[in-house]
Scaffold this active site. Structure first.
Site, PDB file in Angstrom:
ATOM      1  N   LYS A  11       0.858  -1.203   0.000  1.00 55.95           N
ATOM      2  CA  LYS A  11       0.000   0.000   0.000  1.00 55.95           C
ATOM      3  C   LYS A  11       0.889   1.246   0.000  1.00 55.95           C
ATOM      4  O   LYS A  11       1.975   1.211  -0.560  1.00 55.95           O
ATOM      5  CB  LYS A  11      -0.988  -0.042   1.184  1.00 55.95           C
ATOM      6  CG  LYS A  11      -1.768  -1.376   1.204  1.00 55.95           C
ATOM      7  CD  LYS A  11      -2.975  -1.371   2.075  1.00 55.95           C
ATOM      8  CE  LYS A  11      -3.658  -2.741   2.003  1.00 55.95           C
ATOM      9  NZ  LYS A  11      -4.924  -2.793   2.708  1.00 55.95           N
ATOM     10  N   GLU A 164     -11.052 -10.376  -1.466  1.00 56.66           N
ATOM     11  CA  GLU A 164     -10.747  -9.568  -0.286  1.00 56.66           C
ATOM     12  C   GLU A 164     -12.031  -8.948   0.242  1.00 56.66           C
ATOM     13  O   GLU A 164     -12.462  -7.892  -0.243  1.00 56.66           O
ATOM     14  CB  GLU A 164      -9.764  -8.445  -0.638  1.00 56.66           C
ATOM     15  CG  GLU A 164      -8.397  -8.929  -1.061  1.00 56.66           C
ATOM     16  CD  GLU A 164      -7.319  -7.893  -0.745  1.00 56.66           C
ATOM     17  OE1 GLU A 164      -6.307  -8.280  -0.167  1.00 56.66           O
ATOM     18  OE2 GLU A 164      -7.504  -6.704  -1.055  1.00 56.66           O
ATOM     19  N   SER A 208      -6.658  -9.200   6.631  1.00 55.75           N
ATOM     20  CA  SER A 208      -6.146  -9.547   7.963  1.00 55.75           C
ATOM     21  C   SER A 208      -5.525 -10.945   8.033  1.00 55.75           C
ATOM     22  O   SER A 208      -5.705 -11.650   9.032  1.00 55.75           O
ATOM     23  CB  SER A 208      -7.237  -9.374   9.023  1.00 55.75           C
ATOM     24  OG  SER A 208      -7.672  -8.016   9.057  1.00 55.75           O
TER      25      SER A 208
END
Ligand code: 13P
Length: 246
Positions: A11, A164, A208
């Site tokens: 990211k 996701e 996660s």
């Protein structure tokens, strides 16, 4: 059993010094029997390429333009990514769909642009919490994937797909292995209807994923690896996840 694929999505994190430390840590911890990729911010691709020379870790980007070239200020083409040696590019991440209003159609066009230059698109799909609670999970992910199948037609077998669930990203909430497997199965069946290559295609789970839940997720029959956010920024955590993908 196919080789698992573990992709780190950095990211908008990192710096030259932090990246050097992270990559050095990964080089020391590897190699792994899984295929391992880091998707880094654009400005760091060239330096990452240099740092990973001769290593089995591949690298890629987190987005690309749907256009070939032209007057598109601020955009980066898949030709440029290929030029830098990127093997993968993430397209349609939920953060881009949400913050940059990327449509299913645009995501499909980005995937097509990537494939045109030999860069494998990692196409992300996933539902929000509100969509899950409204019982729309299947409808949403199937619609997102259908746009890509429609545009790529017979090339669909060349992509990597990533499920996701938006509610599991960066929240510490993980889909249970059973919840994730159920959606992966739906996606696999949709791919099977579109290509003979579906069984060999990789469908990654992201949201996660941590060292302590990775093995259970990766043990599911339709989970072929992971797309890792936060835990990809720590060499020890990311390498533990790569080890879990044996
Ligand atoms: P986290 O692993 O931080 O939840 O992020 C997942 C993700 O968005 C990877 O693309």
């Amino acid at each position: 059993m196919h080789k698992k694929l573990v992709v780190g999505n950095w990211k908008m994190y990192g710096s030259r010094s932090a990246n050097a430390l992270l990559l050095a840590g990964l080089k020391e911890a590897g190699p792994w029997s899984a295929e391992v990729v880091v998707c880094v911010p654009f400005p760091y691709i060239a330096e990452t390429a240099l740092a990973l020379t001769g290593q089995s870790i591949a690298f890629g980007a987190q987005d690309c333009s749907a256009h070939e070239a032209g007057a598109f200020t601020g955009e980066v083409s898949s030709m440029m990514l290929a030029d830098l040696g990127c093997r993968y590019v993430i397209v349609g991440h939920s953060e881009r769909r949400a913050h940059h209003h990327e449509s299913d159609q645009l995501v499909a066009e980005k995937a097509r642009a990537a494939l045109a230059h030999g860069v494998t698109p990692i196409v992300c799909v996933g539902e929000t919490l509100a969509e899950r609670e409204a019982g729309q999970t299947e409808t949403v992910v199937k619609r997102q994937l259908a746009a890509v199948i429609h545009l790529l037609t017979h090339c669909i077998g060349e992509i990597v797909l990533a499920y996701e669930p938006v509610w599991a990203i960066g929240t510490g909430l993980t889909a249970s292995p059973e919840q994730a497997q159920a959606v992966h199965k739906v996606l696999r069946m949709q791919l099977q209807a579109a290509t003979k290559k579906a069984d060999a295609m990789k469908i990654l789970y992201g949201g996660s994923v941590k060292p302590d839940n990775a093995a259970q997720l990766f043990a599911q029959p339709d989970i072929d690896g992971g797309l890792i956010g936060g835990a990809a920024l720590k060499a020890a955590d990311f390498s533990a996840i790569c080890r879990a993908a044996m």
